[in-house]
Design a protein around this motif. Structure first.
Motif, PDB file in Angstrom:
ATOM      1  N   ASN A 134      13.611 -38.573 -91.178  1.00 49.99           N
ATOM      2  CA  ASN A 134      13.583 -37.361 -91.987  1.00 49.99           C
ATOM      3  C   ASN A 134      13.084 -36.189 -91.154  1.00 49.99           C
ATOM      4  O   ASN A 134      11.934 -36.201 -90.713  1.00 49.99           O
ATOM      5  N   PRO A 135      13.911 -35.170 -90.901  1.00 53.19           N
ATOM      6  CA  PRO A 135      13.472 -34.070 -90.032  1.00 53.19           C
ATOM      7  C   PRO A 135      12.499 -33.093 -90.668  1.00 53.19           C
ATOM      8  O   PRO A 135      11.791 -32.375 -89.963  1.00 53.19           O
ATOM      9  N   VAL A 136      12.466 -33.003 -92.001  1.00 51.54           N
ATOM     10  CA  VAL A 136      11.576 -32.068 -92.704  1.00 51.54           C
ATOM     11  C   VAL A 136      10.839 -32.866 -93.771  1.00 51.54           C
ATOM     12  O   VAL A 136      11.464 -33.499 -94.613  1.00 51.54           O
ATOM     13  N   ALA A 137       9.504 -32.812 -93.732  1.00 49.96           N
ATOM     14  CA  ALA A 137       8.745 -33.686 -94.614  1.00 49.96           C
ATOM     15  C   ALA A 137       7.520 -32.983 -95.159  1.00 49.96           C
ATOM     16  O   ALA A 137       7.091 -31.942 -94.663  1.00 49.96           O
ATOM     17  N   GLY A 138       6.957 -33.582 -96.216  1.00 46.44           N
ATOM     18  CA  GLY A 138       5.692 -33.116 -96.758  1.00 46.44           C
ATOM     19  C   GLY A 138       5.837 -31.967 -97.733  1.00 46.44           C
ATOM     20  O   GLY A 138       6.898 -31.350 -97.886  1.00 46.44           O
ATOM     21  N   LYS A 139       4.729 -31.655 -98.400  1.00 43.71           N
ATOM     22  CA  LYS A 139       4.721 -30.580 -99.394  1.00 43.71           C
ATOM     23  C   LYS A 139       4.919 -29.207 -98.762  1.00 43.71           C
ATOM     24  O   LYS A 139       5.329 -28.252 -99.436  1.00 43.71           O
ATOM     25  N   ARG A 140       4.617 -29.074 -97.469  1.00 46.96           N
ATOM     26  CA  ARG A 140       4.759 -27.791 -96.794  1.00 46.96           C
ATOM     27  C   ARG A 140       6.153 -27.606 -96.204  1.00 46.96           C
ATOM     28  O   ARG A 140       6.426 -26.602 -95.566  1.00 46.96           O
ATOM     29  N   PHE A 141       7.028 -28.592 -96.385  1.00 43.13           N
ATOM     30  CA  PHE A 141       8.399 -28.523 -95.855  1.00 43.13           C
ATOM     31  C   PHE A 141       8.377 -28.236 -94.348  1.00 43.13           C
ATOM     32  O   PHE A 141       9.121 -27.397 -93.847  1.00 43.13           O
ATOM     33  N   ALA A 142       7.510 -28.921 -93.645  1.00 40.57           N
ATOM     34  CA  ALA A 142       7.346 -28.675 -92.209  1.00 40.57           C
ATOM     35  C   ALA A 142       8.314 -29.530 -91.400  1.00 40.57           C
ATOM     36  O   ALA A 142       8.610 -30.677 -91.748  1.00 40.57           O
ATOM     37  N   LEU A 143       8.811 -28.947 -90.329  1.00 45.09           N
ATOM     38  CA  LEU A 143       9.605 -29.708 -89.370  1.00 45.09           C
ATOM     39  C   LEU A 143       8.721 -30.787 -88.772  1.00 45.09           C
ATOM     40  O   LEU A 143       7.578 -30.523 -88.371  1.00 45.09           O
ATOM     41  N   THR A 144       9.202 -32.017 -88.721  1.00 44.98           N
ATOM     42  CA  THR A 144       8.377 -33.097 -88.203  1.00 44.98           C
ATOM     43  C   THR A 144       8.049 -32.862 -86.732  1.00 44.98           C
ATOM     44  O   THR A 144       8.787 -32.201 -86.005  1.00 44.98           O
ATOM     45  N   TRP A 145       6.957 -33.432 -86.310  1.00 47.42           N
ATOM     46  CA  TRP A 145       6.437 -33.234 -84.965  1.00 47.42           C
ATOM     47  C   TRP A 145       7.488 -33.585 -83.900  1.00 47.42           C
ATOM     48  O   TRP A 145       8.091 -34.632 -83.935  1.00 47.42           O
ATOM     49  N   ARG A 146       7.717 -32.632 -83.000  1.00 42.85           N
ATOM     50  CA  ARG A 146       8.645 -32.805 -81.867  1.00 42.85           C
ATOM     51  C   ARG A 146      10.031 -33.251 -82.320  1.00 42.85           C
ATOM     52  O   ARG A 146      10.702 -34.056 -81.663  1.00 42.85           O
ATOM     53  N   ALA A 147      10.499 -32.719 -83.433  1.00 47.39           N
ATOM     54  CA  ALA A 147      11.793 -33.140 -83.979  1.00 47.39           C
ATOM     55  C   ALA A 147      12.932 -32.945 -82.984  1.00 47.39           C
ATOM     56  O   ALA A 147      13.810 -33.803 -82.847  1.00 47.39           O
ATOM     57  N   LEU A 148      12.946 -31.813 -82.283  1.00 47.83           N
ATOM     58  CA  LEU A 148      14.035 -31.556 -81.337  1.00 47.83           C
ATOM     59  C   LEU A 148      13.995 -32.497 -80.140  1.00 47.83           C
ATOM     60  O   LEU A 148      15.032 -32.787 -79.535  1.00 47.83           O
ATOM     61  N   ASP A 149      12.806 -32.975 -79.795  1.00 51.39           N
ATOM     62  CA  ASP A 149      12.677 -33.908 -78.677  1.00 51.39           C
ATOM     63  C   ASP A 149      13.023 -35.337 -79.067  1.00 51.39           C
ATOM     64  O   ASP A 149      13.379 -36.140 -78.195  1.00 51.39           O
ATOM     65  N   THR A 150      12.875 -35.666 -80.336  1.00 53.28           N
ATOM     66  CA  THR A 150      12.950 -37.076 -80.723  1.00 53.28           C
ATOM     67  C   THR A 150      14.148 -37.448 -81.593  1.00 53.28           C
ATOM     68  O   THR A 150      14.752 -38.503 -81.387  1.00 53.28           O
ATOM     69  N   LEU A 151      14.520 -36.604 -82.573  1.00 54.03           N
ATOM     70  CA  LEU A 151      15.571 -37.012 -83.508  1.00 54.03           C
ATOM     71  C   LEU A 151      16.956 -37.107 -82.862  1.00 54.03           C
ATOM     72  O   LEU A 151      17.633 -38.126 -83.011  1.00 54.03           O
ATOM     73  N   PRO A 152      17.444 -36.065 -82.158  1.00 48.20           N
ATOM     74  CA  PRO A 152      18.754 -36.227 -81.508  1.00 48.20           C
ATOM     75  C   PRO A 152      18.758 -37.374 -80.500  1.00 48.20           C
ATOM     76  O   PRO A 152      19.759 -38.098 -80.378  1.00 48.20           O
ATOM     77  N   TYR A 153      17.641 -37.544 -79.802  1.00 55.05           N
ATOM     78  CA  TYR A 153      17.525 -38.650 -78.848  1.00 55.05           C
ATOM     79  C   TYR A 153      17.639 -39.988 -79.571  1.00 55.05           C
ATOM     80  O   TYR A 153      18.339 -40.901 -79.113  1.00 55.05           O
TER      81      TYR A 153
END
Length: 373
Positions: free
Chosen positions: A53-72
């Motif tokens: 999940n790239p966006v999580a939590g009540k603050r709708f925050a981008l998950t930590w290091r999403a660009l470094d980890t999700l596409p990879y």
């Protein structure tokens, strides 16, 4: 040490997702690797629904290091599917359903600054008309994620490990390790290794060498349900996730519980998860079962990678919490390069950030290990 012992470059303890992918990375770099694993039904990897999940939590925050980890991670799992000739990854939209008008307004306000790096495909502020779905305040459509069938992936890798001889499914005894000048020996298995890596997830609490880490077991419960008529064209998220798991079947999760854990047979987890499910769909459902797993949670919510502060032959790869499916591919590669002297670890995940706790434990003469459960 006896010359009759087989010599390995790396001895890995644990074959959950972190250990399995690190073993693959090290083998791919030409190292001789042996993995010990005691298969347990309650490990986080074997219970998880595998949501990325790239966006999580009540603050709708981008998950930590999403660009470094999700596409990879997506590319990594696709390559692994080709290697093992199996299907594990489902790339699918995730619909984050708004639970209130206030939640909707918060998401729209954040959209003005575009903080999600393209992972939010669209925001619906009108009710979403979809069969079986309760979304009167709309929702946000997320892309770039999906889910991984982790249990099937690990089973396929374990089958490969048994066939090729690099996996031993038996209990590892930390107290039987003996360190020497150039390597360590493990008499019960008649093996020697230049390096040992603890990849035991929450069970790392029982490793006497890492008991000083701020690692806490966290229990998660996942409900298996059948909901005829509910669409499987996306995963749903609103206080809980609903992930497709076959025709008409879904996995609903997950709870977060700190010790003491709910005992086997407790109905509290089922009640909590069914309440979340009925907040997303009015359709009748049938509960097929509930599973409990134990996550390795870290104080600062970042994984633990790298060398022990005093034992040059020992490292750790763990503490992924609920984000292992997203983080493990990139961080396994990062740690494999680091162990080979080819890269530095990201400071946020380097276990060295907690070296002061190790020194404090030495001064206080704390017990060498902790149990969990």
């Amino acid at each position: 040490m006896s010359t009759d012992f087989d010599l390995y470059d790396y001895l890995l303890i644990g074959h959950g997702l972190a250990g399995a992918l690190l073993a693959r990375e090290l083998r791919g770099r030409g190292y001789r690797v042996l993995v010990y694993d005691e298969p347990r039904p309650d490990t986080a990897s074997r219970v998880a629904a595998g949501l990325m999940n790239p966006v999580a939590g009540k603050r709708f925050a981008l998950t930590w290091r999403a660009l470094d980890t999700l596409p990879y991670a997506v590319a990594y799992y696709r390559n692994l599917e080709q290697e093992l000739e199996a299907d594990f990854l489902v790339e699918t939209p995730i619909l984050k359903v708004f639970g209130s008008a206030q939640e909707q307004q918060q998401m729209v306000a954040r959209a003005a600054t575009e903080p999600w790096a393209g992972f939010v495909a669209a925001i619906d502020t009108a009710p979403i008309e979809q069969a079986g779905l309760l979304a009167p305040y709309g929702g946000a459509w997320l892309r770039g994620g999906g889910y991984v069938r982790v249990a099937e992936l690990l089973a396929a890798l374990a089958q490969q490990g048994r066939a090729e001889g690099w996996l031993r499914e038996e209990t590892f005894q930390w107290e039987a390790l003996v360190s020497g000048a150039a390597d360590v020996s493990y008499a019960p298995g008649q093996v020697r290794a230049r390096q040992v890596v603890c990849c035991q997830g929450a069970a790392a609490l029982q490793c006497p060498y890492f008991a000083w880490l701020p690692l806490t077991p966290n229990q998660g419960e996942v409900l298996n349900v059948e909901v005829p008529g509910l669409t499987a064209t996306q995963a749903l998220n609103r206080g809980a996730y609903v992930v497709p798991d076959g025709p008409g079947r879904f996995r609903v999760g997950a709870t977060y519980r700190w010790p003491p854990f709910e005992p086997a047979g407790s109905a509290e987890g089922e009640a909590e998860l069914t309440a979340r499910l009925t907040g997303l769909t009015p359709l009748p459902y049938q509960v097929l079962g509930l599973r409990r797993g134990v996550r390795p949670a870290v104080r600062d919510r970042r994984p633990l990678l790298g060398h022990h502060p005093a034992l040059p032959w020992l490292s750790i790869c763990g503490g992924f919490g609920s984000k292992g499916v997203s983080l493990a591919p990139r961080l396994a590669a990062l740690l494999a390069d680091h162990l080979g002297g080819q890269s530095e670890l990201w400071p946020e995940v380097d276990v060295a950030r907690y070296n002061k706790l190790y020194l404090a434990d030495l001064l206080e003469n704390k017990p060498p290990a902790r149990a969990f459960g």
